[in-house]
Scaffold this active site. Sequence first.
Site: not given
Length: 254
Positions: A155, A159
């Site tokens: 993640y 991001k």
Amino acid sequence: MTGRFAGKVAFVTGGSRGIGKGIVELFAREGAKVAFIDLDAQALEQTTAELKEKGVEVYSKVASVTDAEQIDQVAKEINDTLGSLDILVNNAGVIRDNLLFKMTDQDWDTVMDVHLKGSFLAARAAQKYMVENKYGRIINISSTSALGNRGQANYATAKAGLQGFTKTLAIELGRYGITANSVAPGFIETDMTKETARRIGIPFEELIKASVSQIPVGRSGKPEDIANAVAFFADEKSSFVNGQVIYVAGGPKT
């Protein structure tokens, strides 16, 4: 309708729940025609009904951001049915949290596909109509996890990648009247953070309390906090703000 987005069409991926729904609702209140997609058919149907009851012009469809053919068709349908495609918010996201030694190939690939490939496909599809109109706003939803976060190698990487993607779009598309910016939320009360609480085995209220103790403003974030930042970037008056990342986290992030 009146409002700062009157006459504009806003397309939000993952727009049925949480942050995405908050963004869709703000655009609708401010006079935009709204379009959104989601994989959750029940939530999509409910959010669509709520908006239509308020007299909002809506396009919604069950579709996956990772399917190029679906996304190209969605962008065309939005342009054809609502008249244009002025604002894109790449919000669709998933988490597959785990420590590195426990993280599977599928955990990694799923997060990369939804966040990075999904944002790429949606931006590529939308920019076609924005370039033709010499106007557009692209806002990518990043995260404070881009700065690194335990259990989120996938993640955090995705991001952070979105921030580089944002800055590149800003450079390439600026000449066409299109800006690209990114909003990076901190702790926001959503189904996704509820899932985090379940993963680590604590009540959601306990996770909120622990998070708030580290937030200078002394409260957790709500979807409307992110929606307000998105609206700033999406505003026609923000045409000289391009390639920027703003952390909406109740305190400074570096």
